[in-house]
Scaffold this motif. Structure first.
Motif, PDB file in Angstrom:
ATOM      1  N   PRO A 191      82.960  92.175  45.912  1.00 53.44           N
ATOM      2  CA  PRO A 191      82.808  92.866  44.633  1.00 53.44           C
ATOM      3  C   PRO A 191      81.489  92.514  43.946  1.00 53.44           C
ATOM      4  O   PRO A 191      81.023  91.380  44.018  1.00 53.44           O
ATOM      5  CB  PRO A 191      83.994  92.377  43.803  1.00 53.44           C
ATOM      6  CG  PRO A 191      84.628  91.280  44.554  1.00 53.44           C
ATOM      7  CD  PRO A 191      84.063  91.234  45.924  1.00 53.44           C
ATOM      8  N   ARG A 192      80.908  93.496  43.305  1.00 52.43           N
ATOM      9  CA  ARG A 192      79.689  93.262  42.522  1.00 52.43           C
ATOM     10  C   ARG A 192      80.076  92.674  41.186  1.00 52.43           C
ATOM     11  O   ARG A 192      81.076  93.063  40.599  1.00 52.43           O
ATOM     12  CB  ARG A 192      78.931  94.563  42.308  1.00 52.43           C
ATOM     13  CG  ARG A 192      78.311  95.065  43.563  1.00 52.43           C
ATOM     14  CD  ARG A 192      77.544  96.344  43.287  1.00 52.43           C
ATOM     15  NE  ARG A 192      76.900  96.765  44.508  1.00 52.43           N
ATOM     16  CZ  ARG A 192      75.596  96.918  44.630  1.00 52.43           C
ATOM     17  NH1 ARG A 192      74.819  96.757  43.595  1.00 52.43           N
ATOM     18  NH2 ARG A 192      75.084  97.289  45.777  1.00 52.43           N
ATOM     19  N   GLY A 193      79.287  91.735  40.728  1.00 53.48           N
ATOM     20  CA  GLY A 193      79.515  91.159  39.414  1.00 53.48           C
ATOM     21  C   GLY A 193      79.924  89.701  39.448  1.00 53.48           C
ATOM     22  O   GLY A 193      79.150  88.845  39.057  1.00 53.48           O
ATOM     23  N   PRO A 194      81.136  89.399  39.938  1.00 54.49           N
ATOM     24  CA  PRO A 194      81.559  87.994  39.925  1.00 54.49           C
ATOM     25  C   PRO A 194      80.715  87.144  40.877  1.00 54.49           C
ATOM     26  O   PRO A 194      80.300  87.620  41.933  1.00 54.49           O
ATOM     27  CB  PRO A 194      83.006  88.030  40.407  1.00 54.49           C
ATOM     28  CG  PRO A 194      83.408  89.450  40.440  1.00 54.49           C
ATOM     29  CD  PRO A 194      82.175  90.285  40.425  1.00 54.49           C
ATOM     30  N   ALA A 195      80.478  85.900  40.491  1.00 61.32           N
ATOM     31  CA  ALA A 195      79.755  84.969  41.355  1.00 61.32           C
ATOM     32  C   ALA A 195      80.539  84.746  42.650  1.00 61.32           C
ATOM     33  O   ALA A 195      81.766  84.737  42.649  1.00 61.32           O
ATOM     34  CB  ALA A 195      79.542  83.638  40.632  1.00 61.32           C
ATOM     35  N   VAL A 196      79.831  84.573  43.740  1.00 61.87           N
ATOM     36  CA  VAL A 196      80.483  84.332  45.031  1.00 61.87           C
ATOM     37  C   VAL A 196      80.654  82.841  45.310  1.00 61.87           C
ATOM     38  O   VAL A 196      81.296  82.472  46.283  1.00 61.87           O
ATOM     39  CB  VAL A 196      79.727  85.008  46.199  1.00 61.87           C
ATOM     40  CG1 VAL A 196      79.739  86.512  46.036  1.00 61.87           C
ATOM     41  CG2 VAL A 196      78.317  84.481  46.325  1.00 61.87           C
ATOM     42  N   ALA A 197      80.102  81.979  44.458  1.00 64.11           N
ATOM     43  CA  ALA A 197      80.172  80.535  44.709  1.00 64.11           C
ATOM     44  C   ALA A 197      81.597  80.023  44.883  1.00 64.11           C
ATOM     45  O   ALA A 197      81.848  79.224  45.798  1.00 64.11           O
ATOM     46  CB  ALA A 197      79.452  79.772  43.600  1.00 64.11           C
ATOM     47  N   PRO A 198      82.586  80.442  44.061  1.00 62.64           N
ATOM     48  CA  PRO A 198      83.952  79.955  44.292  1.00 62.64           C
ATOM     49  C   PRO A 198      84.496  80.370  45.666  1.00 62.64           C
ATOM     50  O   PRO A 198      85.178  79.593  46.330  1.00 62.64           O
ATOM     51  CB  PRO A 198      84.767  80.602  43.171  1.00 62.64           C
ATOM     52  CG  PRO A 198      83.779  80.897  42.098  1.00 62.64           C
ATOM     53  CD  PRO A 198      82.495  81.223  42.827  1.00 62.64           C
ATOM     54  N   ARG A 199      84.169  81.568  46.096  1.00 64.82           N
ATOM     55  CA  ARG A 199      84.612  82.061  47.407  1.00 64.82           C
ATOM     56  C   ARG A 199      83.961  81.258  48.526  1.00 64.82           C
ATOM     57  O   ARG A 199      84.621  80.865  49.491  1.00 64.82           O
ATOM     58  CB  ARG A 199      84.253  83.541  47.522  1.00 64.82           C
ATOM     59  CG  ARG A 199      84.830  84.215  48.721  1.00 64.82           C
ATOM     60  CD  ARG A 199      84.464  85.666  48.737  1.00 64.82           C
ATOM     61  NE  ARG A 199      84.936  86.315  47.517  1.00 64.82           N
ATOM     62  CZ  ARG A 199      84.910  87.599  47.309  1.00 64.82           C
ATOM     63  NH1 ARG A 199      84.435  88.406  48.230  1.00 64.82           N
ATOM     64  NH2 ARG A 199      85.352  88.125  46.192  1.00 64.82           N
ATOM     65  N   ILE A 200      82.659  81.001  48.406  1.00 64.26           N
ATOM     66  CA  ILE A 200      81.950  80.221  49.423  1.00 64.26           C
ATOM     67  C   ILE A 200      82.505  78.799  49.484  1.00 64.26           C
ATOM     68  O   ILE A 200      82.722  78.255  50.571  1.00 64.26           O
ATOM     69  CB  ILE A 200      80.434  80.197  49.133  1.00 64.26           C
ATOM     70  CG1 ILE A 200      79.838  81.604  49.164  1.00 64.26           C
ATOM     71  CG2 ILE A 200      79.704  79.260  50.082  1.00 64.26           C
ATOM     72  CD1 ILE A 200      79.894  82.279  50.520  1.00 64.26           C
TER      73      ILE A 200
END
Length: 74
Positions: free
Chosen positions: A35-44
């Motif tokens: 998804p565009r918008g939310p940071a991907v750091a938590p997912r990574i």
């Protein structure tokens, strides 16, 4: 070399490859499913923590830092 695809339709591809200093862990997010918008750091961080447990890499638990971009726009 190891690669994980947990459900056949992945949000990310995770690979562990040899490197001169030991190993190289790569996470490649699928741009169509990210998804565009939310940071991907938590997912990574979640993916890397899973990889450390699954492959016994011995990494300290990772967490995402503050999402400064989102906190300044709210």
């Amino acid at each position: 070399w190891k690669q994980v695809d947990l459900d056949g339709i992945s949000d990310a591809v995770l690979s562990l490859e040899p490197a001169a200093i030991g190993g190289y862990l790569r996470v490649t997010l699928d741009s169509d499913r990210t998804p565009r918008g939310p940071a991907v750091a938590p997912r990574i961080a979640q993916i890397l923590n899973w990889a450390s447990d699954h492959w016994d890499l011995g990494l300290d638990p990772l967490g995402a830092g503050l999402d400064l971009q989102r906190s300044t726009t709210q």
